[in-house]
Write a protein that holds these residues in place. Structure first.
Motif, PDB file in Angstrom:
ATOM      1  N   LEU A   1       8.684  -2.604   2.553  1.00 42.84           N
ATOM      2  CA  LEU A   1       8.450  -2.880   3.966  1.00 42.84           C
ATOM      3  C   LEU A   1       8.210  -1.571   4.721  1.00 42.84           C
ATOM      4  O   LEU A   1       9.038  -0.667   4.694  1.00 42.84           O
ATOM      5  CB  LEU A   1       9.649  -3.625   4.563  1.00 42.84           C
ATOM      6  N   ILE A   2       7.055  -1.494   5.399  1.00 36.49           N
ATOM      7  CA  ILE A   2       6.685  -0.314   6.179  1.00 36.49           C
ATOM      8  C   ILE A   2       6.495  -0.742   7.634  1.00 36.49           C
ATOM      9  O   ILE A   2       5.690  -1.638   7.913  1.00 36.49           O
ATOM     10  CB  ILE A   2       5.387   0.326   5.651  1.00 36.49           C
ATOM     11  N   PRO A   3       7.202  -0.135   8.579  1.00 38.31           N
ATOM     12  CA  PRO A   3       6.978  -0.456   9.998  1.00 38.31           C
ATOM     13  C   PRO A   3       5.568  -0.054  10.431  1.00 38.31           C
ATOM     14  O   PRO A   3       5.151   1.087  10.239  1.00 38.31           O
ATOM     15  CB  PRO A   3       8.038   0.362  10.731  1.00 38.31           C
ATOM     16  N   GLY A   4       4.832  -0.998  10.992  1.00 38.56           N
ATOM     17  CA  GLY A   4       3.436  -0.739  11.333  1.00 38.56           C
ATOM     18  C   GLY A   4       3.243   0.249  12.462  1.00 38.56           C
ATOM     19  O   GLY A   4       2.167   0.851  12.587  1.00 38.56           O
ATOM     20  N   LYS A   5       4.252   0.449  13.308  1.00 35.87           N
ATOM     21  CA  LYS A   5       4.117   1.364  14.447  1.00 35.87           C
ATOM     22  C   LYS A   5       4.504   2.794  14.097  1.00 35.87           C
ATOM     23  O   LYS A   5       4.453   3.665  14.972  1.00 35.87           O
ATOM     24  CB  LYS A   5       4.961   0.869  15.609  1.00 35.87           C
ATOM     25  N   ARG A   6       4.913   3.036  12.876  1.00 40.80           N
ATOM     26  CA  ARG A   6       5.291   4.388  12.462  1.00 40.80           C
ATOM     27  C   ARG A   6       4.079   5.173  11.957  1.00 40.80           C
ATOM     28  O   ARG A   6       3.073   4.597  11.516  1.00 40.80           O
ATOM     29  CB  ARG A   6       6.381   4.339  11.395  1.00 40.80           C
ATOM     30  N   HIS A   7       4.212   6.496  11.977  1.00 40.35           N
ATOM     31  CA  HIS A   7       3.102   7.364  11.604  1.00 40.35           C
ATOM     32  C   HIS A   7       2.739   7.219  10.129  1.00 40.35           C
ATOM     33  O   HIS A   7       1.555   7.304   9.773  1.00 40.35           O
ATOM     34  CB  HIS A   7       3.467   8.822  11.915  1.00 40.35           C
ATOM     35  N   ILE A   8       3.712   6.988   9.284  1.00 43.47           N
ATOM     36  CA  ILE A   8       3.401   6.897   7.853  1.00 43.47           C
ATOM     37  C   ILE A   8       2.569   5.657   7.536  1.00 43.47           C
ATOM     38  O   ILE A   8       1.835   5.636   6.547  1.00 43.47           O
ATOM     39  CB  ILE A   8       4.680   6.912   6.997  1.00 43.47           C
ATOM     40  N   ALA A   9       2.655   4.619   8.371  1.00 37.06           N
ATOM     41  CA  ALA A   9       1.815   3.441   8.153  1.00 37.06           C
ATOM     42  C   ALA A   9       0.341   3.800   8.312  1.00 37.06           C
ATOM     43  O   ALA A   9      -0.505   3.388   7.510  1.00 37.06           O
ATOM     44  CB  ALA A   9       2.211   2.326   9.126  1.00 37.06           C
ATOM     45  N   SER A  10       0.023   4.595   9.317  1.00 40.77           N
ATOM     46  CA  SER A  10      -1.360   5.048   9.492  1.00 40.77           C
ATOM     47  C   SER A  10      -1.798   5.951   8.348  1.00 40.77           C
ATOM     48  O   SER A  10      -2.942   5.868   7.884  1.00 40.77           O
ATOM     49  CB  SER A  10      -1.499   5.788  10.824  1.00 40.77           C
TER      50      SER A  10
END
Length: 259
Positions: A118-127
């Protein structure tokens, strides 16, 4: 809660690519391992260090974004009802990372595809992750990029919107999928606009050949090739055809003279 051990999630924004972030954390893990085991001769390969670096990054971001959910899952308690990830049936694996549940437990798929991280979409690592796999798929669009992210074992919350945003701001994609420029045609020449008798100004072209039956013989038939010359009036668009039996300069001149 911003730290996991020595890793601060606020510093992750300094990296512009997922590969460089993993490389930096890998070097840091190698240094820490040598410092802790300076009296022991231990070597860890790069593949294992990259896997550990990925786990450290994901665990830090998850703990910073979902502190209540992480604490509840670590204590074997149900996810809070007010949690935004309640519908994903999250659970914590053996290394302390929150993964997505589902109904694929008995399937033959790899563990990472059955239960994505699970990766939070609003975090920088998601981008960073989306950009990384978008470049690996050679900028082939939203569906292939999203499929590559899922196949790699990542579940990004709000992933479709994030992928669309990344592709919209991608310079290469905007150039490849840009609108075609319509060329404006120039003015018509004077020969097309001056009133005159037909075939005063002429355009000429030759087309063919065709196989034409000329005579029959005992063994069958004899064929020969034929061409045609088309004369086009540039003003009124009238056409005239002349037949050429042999494709040569003399036959072409004769057709011009007949016309």
């Amino acid at each position: 809660m911003e730290t996991v051990g020595y890793l601060r999630t606020s510093r992750l924004k300094r990296f512009s690519s997922w590969k460089s972030l993993l490389s930096a954390i890998r070097v840091l893990l190698r240094f820490v391992t040598k410092f802790r085991n300076k009296n022991k001769e231990t070597e860890t390969n790069d593949t294992e260090l990259i896997r550990q670096a990925e786990n450290q990054i994901v665990r830090a971001v998850q703990l910073d974004t979902y502190p209540r959910e992480t604490e509840a899952l670590m204590d074997n308690r149900p996810t809070p009802r007010t949690s935004s990830i309640l519908k994903l049936a999250p659970f914590i694996d053996d290394v302390g990372i929150i993964r997505v549940g589902g109904r694929l437990q008995i399937s033959d798929l790899p563990y990472g595809e059955k239960h994505q991280v699970l990766i939070p979409g609003k975090r920088h690592i998601a981008s960073l992750i989306v950009r990384h796999f978008h470049e690996r798929t050679e900028h082939q669009g939203r569906h292939l990029t999203e499929g590559a992210v899922r196949k790699a074992g990542f579940w990004i919350t709000g992933g479709k919107r994030l992928v669309s945003s990344i592709l919209f701001h991608c310079v290469i994609c905007r150039r490849l999928r840009g609108k075609f420029v319509e060329q404006k045609m120039s003015d018509l020449p004077r020969d097309r606009l001056t009133p005159c008798p037909p075939f005063t100004f002429v355009g000429v072209d030759v087309f063919g050949p065709w196989d034409v039956l000329t005579r029959r013989t005992r063994g069958g038939s004899a064929n020969s090739k034929r061409w045609a010359v088309i004369f086009t009036c540039l003003y009124c668009r009238a056409v005239h055809f002349e037949l050429i039996e042999e494709m040569s300069t003399g036959s072409f001149i004769n057709a011009m003279r007949r016309f």
